[in-house]
Design an enzyme around this catalytic site. Structure first.
Site, short mmCIF file in Angstrom:
data_model
loop_
_atom_site.label_atom_id
_atom_site.label_comp_id
_atom_site.label_asym_id
_atom_site.label_seq_id
_atom_site.Cartn_x
_atom_site.Cartn_y
_atom_site.Cartn_z
N HIS A 19 0.74 -1.20 0.05
CA HIS A 19 0.05 -0.02 -0.07
C HIS A 19 0.90 1.26 -0.30
O HIS A 19 0.32 2.38 -0.36
CB HIS A 19 -0.90 -0.07 1.19
CG HIS A 19 -2.19 0.72 0.86
ND1 HIS A 19 -2.25 1.83 0.36
CD2 HIS A 19 -3.39 0.55 1.52
CE1 HIS A 19 -3.47 2.60 0.15
NE2 HIS A 19 -4.21 1.53 1.11
N ASP A 79 -10.67 -4.96 -17.62
CA ASP A 79 -11.29 -5.68 -18.62
C ASP A 79 -10.11 -6.21 -19.37
O ASP A 79 -9.30 -5.69 -20.29
CB ASP A 79 -12.19 -5.38 -19.60
CG ASP A 79 -12.70 -6.32 -20.71
OD1 ASP A 79 -12.23 -7.40 -20.61
OD2 ASP A 79 -13.40 -5.89 -21.58
#
Length: 483
Positions: A196, A410
């Site tokens: 992170h 995608d």
């Protein structure tokens, strides 16, 4: 090839899953006999994926916002995709592996390793050592799961294998691990472990968008990455201009410690019906609140009632806020570092439990309203002055991922059916589209088993129809009387 242990997964198992429904319907669901589903995950040997072309060997310091003590951990995300006949026999793992190497040419710091210098300052050594990649197959279909896909994933340890020696602290460890698991139906799961300190969810989506573009044949990302982390480093001299209750030094007492030996992790769904019920509890002067605000106030209040803390204990709710829109001079397009802060809403447990929902809601809105460019720069300065403290003990963290484009990523097979984190200790709200086409907020909650029961009962009471809301049972009154 490594073969994992068979992983048990239970369909409609109420211990692991909770969907708010009227009591009668929920009782019927609880009476269903769980249907066991077992499957095997076969992992190929772990690989190190390096950039497809030579990249600069250099040291790149992180910003002081990246370098917050509370961000020094690895976050796990899961992207679940159905099969697509148009993709033929293409192997998604092979496509993503090749695309990853190409993407790392542009995002080469991810292929490096973190080093810690004086004052705990983190720097990326852009060494091109690579990121970890695992290809795997599971003998199961998405349909066989038989439940709405949401955290917790009982099989998460198999879908994102913790490679031995790769997760010992954040220094000198791989910054990214990716596992692509193909399913019998042609679907697949992309699971990722990410440091992170390198980026927030918006930077992550920028990186993942580049990866999906490369997977579909692009030679260059549509948005080129910008480092420039010096833009969010501490000022000279540093000056803290806000109280920053999120970093309070809290004396820890025994009754503040939550036992971790019998924790339950469930997901709660908030659709149009539930959200409408909560908005009926909102006072007139707060009617313009957001859905996130009212759901957060509800979760915070229910969680506090469930835990039954000392009535005089300060309960801290930390709200992760993206501050990109707060800058007078916008950050450069392509900046993918952390631009988040975590303002705290603070209330005595007694007030949070006994006062109406409007009390918690006002505190949530007040905490968020503090956030500005100056607030973020004050956080950066505090990190430099106080030696990069982590968040206050006993805090509860929430973050809204419902407005992100995680579902839209995608690789060529179409949109994901689920995308989000699997971090049980924080409330990362994700978005789910149900069979009616409605957008549902999914809120994961982790509590001790004894507290989860009270949490569900209190939430049930708050979401009850108006004609039943005043029929509070004696157990509920007894719970509140102790607070």
């Amino acid at each position: 090839m490594n073969v994992s242990y068979i992983t048990p997964l239970y369909i409609n198992q109420p211990v692991n899953k909770f969907i708010y429904q009227p009591k009668a319907k929920r009782a019927n669901m609880a009476q269903q006999t769980p249907t066991p589903l077992t499957f095997t995950v076969r992992r190929h040997p772990t690989e190190l994926i390096v950039p497809a072309k030579p990249t600069p060997r250099e040291l790149k310091p992180l910003s002081d916002i990246d370098d917050q003590g509370g961000l020094r951990f690895n976050i796990k995300l899961f992207h679940i995709y159905p099969g697509n006949p148009k993709m033929g026999d293409k192997n998604p793992a092979s496509v993503i592996r090749e695309a990853l190497a190409k993407t790392l040419v542009f995002y080469y710091p991810f292929a490096g390793r973190l080093k810690e210098g004086p004052g705990k300052k983190l720097t990326v050594d852009c060494s091109a050592q690579g990121v970890l990649f695992i290809e795997a197959e599971a003998d199961v279909t998405l349909k066989q799961f038989g439940v709405t896909l949401q955290p917790p994933f009982p099989c998460s340890e198999e879908l994102l294998y913790d490679v031995p020696g790769s997760n010992i602290g954040i220094v000198d460890s791989p910054l990214l691990l990716m596992q692509v698991t193909r399913l019998l139906c042609g679907g697949f799961i992309v699971a990722i472990r990410l440091n992170h300190s390198m980026c927030d969810v918006h930077g992550y989506i920028q990186f993942m968008t580049a990866l999906t573009e490369m997977a579909q044949g692009a030679s260059t990302p549509s948005t080129l990455p910008i480092w420039e982390r010096e833009l969010l480093c501490a000022r000279d001299p540093p000056r803290v201009t806000y109280p920053h209750r999120e970093f309070d030094e809290v004396p820890v007492t025994d009754d503040m410690i939550i036992p971790l030996d019998d924790m339950v992790h469930r997901s709660f769904f908030f659709g149009p019906t539930e959200i409408s019920a909560l908005h009926r509890l909102v006072p007139t002067h707060l009617k313009r609140c957001t859905t996130f605000d009212v759901v957060t106030a509800c979760i915070w209040r229910c969680r506090t009632i469930a835990l039954q803390p000392n009535p005089e204990e300060d309960m801290r709710l930390l709200v992760i806020v993206n501050t990109r829109s707060k800058f007078k001079t916008p950050l450069p397009v392509g900046y993918y570092g952390n631009v988040i802060c975590s303002p705290a809403a603070v209330s005595k447990a007694r007030d949070l439990c006994n006062k109406p929902l409007g009390h918690a809601l006002e505190l949530v809105r007040k905490a968020k309203s503090q956030v500005s460019e100056e607030y973020l720069r004050s956080v950066a300065d505090l990190m430099a002055i106080r030696g990069r403290p982590t968040w206050a003990f006993g805090r509860y963290i929430v973050s809204d991922l419902t407005r992100t484009s995680l579902l839209e990523l995608d690789f060529g097979w179409g949109k994901a059916v689920y995308a989000g984190t699997n971090n049980p200790r924080a409330g990362f709200y994700t978005r789910y589209i149900n069979h009616k086409g409605e957008s549902i907020i999914v809120v994961p909650v982790q509590l001790p088993r004894y507290a989860m029961k009270r949490f569900a009962e209190e939430l049930d009471r708050m979401l009850a129809p108006d004609d039943k809301r005043d029929l509070v049972n004696q157990e509920h009154l007894a719970t509140l009387s102790r607070l």
